[in-house]
Motif scaffolding. Sequence first.
Motif, mmCIF file in Angstrom:
data_model
loop_
_atom_site.group_PDB
_atom_site.id
_atom_site.type_symbol
_atom_site.label_atom_id
_atom_site.label_comp_id
_atom_site.label_asym_id
_atom_site.label_seq_id
_atom_site.Cartn_x
_atom_site.Cartn_y
_atom_site.Cartn_z
ATOM 1 N N ARG A 39 -4.901 -8.699 -5.402
ATOM 2 C CA ARG A 39 -4.257 -7.549 -4.775
ATOM 3 C C ARG A 39 -2.971 -7.146 -5.484
ATOM 4 O O ARG A 39 -2.503 -6.017 -5.334
ATOM 5 C CB ARG A 39 -4.025 -7.822 -3.288
ATOM 6 C CG ARG A 39 -5.356 -7.844 -2.547
ATOM 7 C CD ARG A 39 -5.235 -8.249 -1.122
ATOM 8 N NE ARG A 39 -6.575 -8.362 -0.525
ATOM 9 C CZ ARG A 39 -6.832 -8.971 0.600
ATOM 10 N NH1 ARG A 39 -5.852 -9.539 1.279
ATOM 11 N NH2 ARG A 39 -8.062 -9.023 1.061
ATOM 12 N N LYS A 40 -2.407 -8.055 -6.234
ATOM 13 C CA LYS A 40 -1.275 -7.671 -7.073
ATOM 14 C C LYS A 40 -1.773 -6.763 -8.195
ATOM 15 O O LYS A 40 -1.102 -5.839 -8.633
ATOM 16 C CB LYS A 40 -0.610 -8.914 -7.676
ATOM 17 C CG LYS A 40 0.687 -8.596 -8.395
ATOM 18 C CD LYS A 40 0.854 -9.389 -9.664
ATOM 19 C CE LYS A 40 1.683 -8.648 -10.689
ATOM 20 N NZ LYS A 40 0.946 -7.625 -11.416
ATOM 21 N N MET B 176 -3.525 0.036 -3.620
ATOM 22 C CA MET B 176 -4.350 0.929 -2.804
ATOM 23 C C MET B 176 -3.509 1.944 -2.050
ATOM 24 O O MET B 176 -2.470 1.624 -1.484
ATOM 25 C CB MET B 176 -5.192 0.127 -1.806
ATOM 26 C CG MET B 176 -6.135 1.009 -1.016
ATOM 27 S SD MET B 176 -7.544 0.081 -0.383
ATOM 28 C CE MET B 176 -8.539 1.417 0.254
ATOM 29 N N PHE C 227 -3.830 4.965 0.931
ATOM 30 C CA PHE C 227 -4.710 5.321 2.041
ATOM 31 C C PHE C 227 -4.607 6.804 2.365
ATOM 32 O O PHE C 227 -3.689 7.489 1.936
ATOM 33 C CB PHE C 227 -4.352 4.488 3.268
ATOM 34 C CG PHE C 227 -4.530 3.016 3.055
ATOM 35 C CD1 PHE C 227 -5.651 2.370 3.513
ATOM 36 C CD2 PHE C 227 -3.577 2.274 2.357
ATOM 37 C CE1 PHE C 227 -5.834 1.012 3.306
ATOM 38 C CE2 PHE C 227 -3.742 0.922 2.138
ATOM 39 C CZ PHE C 227 -4.880 0.288 2.608
ATOM 40 N N THR D 258 1.305 5.229 4.554
ATOM 41 C CA THR D 258 1.568 3.983 5.279
ATOM 42 C C THR D 258 2.908 3.353 4.914
ATOM 43 O O THR D 258 2.963 2.202 4.507
ATOM 44 C CB THR D 258 0.474 2.942 4.956
ATOM 45 O OG1 THR D 258 0.419 2.807 3.518
ATOM 46 C CG2 THR D 258 -0.869 3.347 5.469
ATOM 47 N N PRO D 259 4.015 4.116 5.063
ATOM 48 C CA PRO D 259 5.307 3.464 4.810
ATOM 49 C C PRO D 259 5.528 2.377 5.860
ATOM 50 O O PRO D 259 5.012 2.480 6.969
ATOM 51 C CB PRO D 259 6.319 4.611 4.987
ATOM 52 C CG PRO D 259 5.637 5.588 5.864
ATOM 53 C CD PRO D 259 4.173 5.477 5.559
ATOM 54 N N TYR E 86 9.932 -4.623 -0.855
ATOM 55 C CA TYR E 86 9.045 -5.543 -0.120
ATOM 56 C C TYR E 86 7.892 -6.032 -0.995
ATOM 57 O O TYR E 86 7.645 -7.231 -1.111
ATOM 58 C CB TYR E 86 8.494 -4.840 1.130
ATOM 59 C CG TYR E 86 7.465 -5.662 1.896
ATOM 60 C CD1 TYR E 86 7.859 -6.592 2.842
ATOM 61 C CD2 TYR E 86 6.105 -5.511 1.655
ATOM 62 C CE1 TYR E 86 6.923 -7.339 3.532
ATOM 63 C CE2 TYR E 86 5.158 -6.265 2.342
ATOM 64 C CZ TYR E 86 5.578 -7.181 3.278
ATOM 65 O OH TYR E 86 4.644 -7.926 3.950
ATOM 66 N N GLY E 87 7.201 -5.086 -1.614
ATOM 67 C CA GLY E 87 6.062 -5.451 -2.459
ATOM 68 C C GLY E 87 6.488 -6.251 -3.681
ATOM 69 O O GLY E 87 5.856 -7.243 -4.046
ATOM 70 N N ARG F 131 5.359 2.262 -4.283
ATOM 71 C CA ARG F 131 5.317 0.877 -3.821
ATOM 72 C C ARG F 131 4.200 0.103 -4.524
ATOM 73 O O ARG F 131 4.358 -1.054 -4.886
ATOM 74 C CB ARG F 131 5.089 0.884 -2.304
ATOM 75 C CG ARG F 131 5.200 -0.457 -1.637
ATOM 76 C CD ARG F 131 5.154 -0.298 -0.144
ATOM 77 N NE ARG F 131 3.843 0.184 0.293
ATOM 78 C CZ ARG F 131 3.602 0.643 1.515
ATOM 79 N NH1 ARG F 131 4.550 0.715 2.415
ATOM 80 N NH2 ARG F 131 2.388 1.065 1.839
ATOM 81 N N SER F 132 3.063 0.775 -4.722
ATOM 82 C CA SER F 132 1.954 0.134 -5.417
ATOM 83 C C SER F 132 2.260 -0.117 -6.883
ATOM 84 O O SER F 132 2.035 -1.213 -7.392
ATOM 85 C CB SER F 132 0.705 1.007 -5.336
ATOM 86 O OG SER F 132 0.062 0.791 -4.128
ATOM 87 N N ILE G 56 4.594 -3.062 -8.377
ATOM 88 C CA ILE G 56 4.185 -4.449 -8.647
ATOM 89 C C ILE G 56 3.229 -4.521 -9.829
ATOM 90 O O ILE G 56 2.559 -5.525 -10.037
ATOM 91 C CB ILE G 56 3.606 -5.154 -7.397
ATOM 92 C CG1 ILE G 56 2.370 -4.419 -6.877
ATOM 93 C CG2 ILE G 56 4.638 -5.278 -6.310
ATOM 94 C CD1 ILE G 56 1.707 -5.155 -5.723
ATOM 95 N N MET H 262 -1.339 0.722 8.324
ATOM 96 C CA MET H 262 -0.136 0.069 7.813
ATOM 97 C C MET H 262 -0.390 -1.431 7.590
ATOM 98 O O MET H 262 0.060 -2.006 6.610
ATOM 99 C CB MET H 262 0.998 0.252 8.798
ATOM 100 C CG MET H 262 2.321 -0.177 8.239
ATOM 101 S SD MET H 262 3.641 0.222 9.340
ATOM 102 C CE MET H 262 3.250 -0.855 10.685
ATOM 103 N N ALA I 206 -2.968 -5.137 1.380
ATOM 104 C CA ALA I 206 -3.410 -4.633 0.078
ATOM 105 C C ALA I 206 -2.361 -4.858 -1.007
ATOM 106 O O ALA I 206 -2.673 -4.855 -2.189
ATOM 107 C CB ALA I 206 -3.762 -3.151 0.179
ATOM 108 N N LEU I 207 -1.092 -5.065 -0.590
ATOM 109 C CA LEU I 207 -0.049 -5.359 -1.580
ATOM 110 C C LEU I 207 -0.067 -6.827 -1.987
ATOM 111 O O LEU I 207 0.679 -7.244 -2.862
ATOM 112 C CB LEU I 207 1.324 -5.046 -1.005
ATOM 113 C CG LEU I 207 1.773 -3.593 -1.014
ATOM 114 C CD1 LEU I 207 3.101 -3.475 -0.272
ATOM 115 C CD2 LEU I 207 1.937 -3.094 -2.438
ATOM 116 N N GLY I 208 -0.886 -7.617 -1.320
ATOM 117 C CA GLY I 208 -0.950 -9.033 -1.651
ATOM 118 C C GLY I 208 -0.057 -9.872 -0.754
ATOM 119 O O GLY I 208 0.302 -10.990 -1.100
ATOM 120 N N ARG J 50 7.389 11.053 12.967
ATOM 121 C CA ARG J 50 6.077 10.532 12.641
ATOM 122 C C ARG J 50 5.767 9.341 13.527
ATOM 123 O O ARG J 50 6.108 8.214 13.210
ATOM 124 C CB ARG J 50 6.023 10.109 11.176
ATOM 125 C CG ARG J 50 4.633 9.682 10.787
ATOM 126 C CD ARG J 50 4.594 9.293 9.339
ATOM 127 N NE ARG J 50 3.402 8.517 9.144
ATOM 128 C CZ ARG J 50 3.356 7.203 9.255
ATOM 129 N NH1 ARG J 50 4.434 6.530 9.527
ATOM 130 N NH2 ARG J 50 2.228 6.582 9.083
#
Lengths: 259, 286
Positions: free
Chosen positions: A92-93, A97, A99, A103-104, A115-116, A168-169, A172, B169, B175-177, B283
């Motif tokens: 996953r690193k 992904m 969506f 999805t903050p 975070y990531g 964010r994706s 990393i 979320m 998904a970020l691991g 939101r």
Amino acid sequence: MNTKAFDTNNTYIEVQNVDFFYGKKQVLFNNCLTHRKNSILALIGPAGAGKSTHLRLYNRLFDLHKDRHAQGAVYIDGINILDQKYDLIKLRKNVGMIFRQPTPFPMSIFENIAYGIRLHYKLTKSTLAERVRVALETVLLWNEVKDRLNGHAYKLTPAQQQLLCIARSIAIDPELILMDEPTAEIDAISAGKLEDLIGTLKKKYTIIIVPQNLQQAARVSDFSIFFNDGRIVEAVPTNQLFTNPTNKQTEDYITGRSV
Amino acid sequence: MKAKSLYQRRLVNFIMLSITAGCALFSFLVLVMLIIALCKNGYPALTKTFFTALPAPPGVDEGGVSNALQGSIKMILFSALIGVPTGILAGLYIGELARNTRKADFVLNACGILSGTPTIVTGLFVYTLIVIPSGHFSGFAGITALTLIIIPVTARITAEILVQSSTAMREAAFALGASQWNVTFFVLLRAVRSGLASAILLTIARISGETAPLLFTALNNNYEADSLSQPTASITVTIFQYALSPFAERNDIAWGAALLLTLFILAVTLIARYTGKPQYLSRPLR
Ligand SMILES: Nc1ncnc2c1ncn2[C@@H]1O[C@H](COP(=O)(O)OP(=O)(O)O)[C@@H](O)[C@H]1O
Ligand SMILES: [Mg+2]
């Protein structure tokens, strides 16, 4: 490692005979495809055809649910990631992904990206900040948010939130990015800009996208896969899909929807 | 034809509106009358002695409820300190870690039944479990009873809030691991924290008014309890006993204590309202 199953110079992804099940219900049947590095693959087809399900194979997101499972093989860079022994965190690193719904996380703009990064890297404060900046610059969001990095991410517009998720994706450092209708919940002008961004991202990343519609597939993708009822009906370079689809089902779909 | 149906609809509309508005007005009036009665009778009792003095012998003026105040604060505080974290962890298990499993369903149902149990039954249970074996009433027994009321309520609320929170979320974090515990504590819990805090405050407001479970467990004490192993006074039990007393000074003190308790619960409820308001309305979380 020397366990690569095929020549990875031309083929980055190879999906071999994948079946997928929600409980006992099978929704993907014998999916096979190959995909090159640094190009964009669009998954198209009617609603319920299995595009989102197929997309979630590449990061094994379905593993979150005990009752879902896949059979077959998905090779990324020559390694079968469906192998139970394969390290999910490492996977996953390497596979980001995006969506349909932005999805903050419930934290600041800066923290969303940090975070990531912190999940996978131990960095000094300044290197971390630098990395956050580069990620925001890459998605062209830096100028809009540089003065309010500590502001809450929910205060951004949906389009900005989606860009933040892309940042964010990529922060990393993945190789492959999955996108499930990333422009479906944002306004048309921002969607256009996001499409342009996707075009520039392919220089660095390999992308698999479920586009919002056929026009978007035509605009952003290099190759297209047409799904119907969980089966891959046709796989062609995107430009050929519109000029001369070889398959009757594909042709019906394209003429029926894009007129 | 058309005009008649319009007339009919207006009539029905008017009647329904009148009935509902009447009921709303009635409940509002009850609240106003309650508050007026509490203030009129209770306010004069809220003197300095009320807060600082121990109870006086019957018939003697100059008595206070300092012991009951202390007892209530201690028992509510300790039961919240034990019950809230336990309840949240149980809720995390039901709503996230064991999500959609039989075990989680079972625990959720158990919590549902427990939080629907009349609190007098919980009091009785602790009475047989602790008070009878130890031979005396105690603050510990009171804390145990209140804790047993808090845990299932908190667990259920936590689980429900988590299940309703955005699946996208959650998927995005995985998904970020991120690992399960990281997603749970740094993303999910954070996403629901204001709603959760508000629900917990309401639970605390609710147990502050509990009387029956304390009657069976902590009972009362005319003095300040040196330790929680002794019978411990509380505001609610004091109200109950003083209100029924034949002595007028004691009735006055009961009114004062009732006003104080109501003000406290009102304040906590208002804070809960404010806390629970989504900070970023632009939101809403799904
Ligand atoms: N959680 C689920 N449980 C059971 N079946 C599902 C679930 N999610 C999707 N499906 C089914 O799988 C099929 C493919 O769905 P999906 O991958 O979402 O299609 P698409 O993204 O192409 O619209 C559909 O028939 C859908 O009903
Ligand atoms: Mg879909």
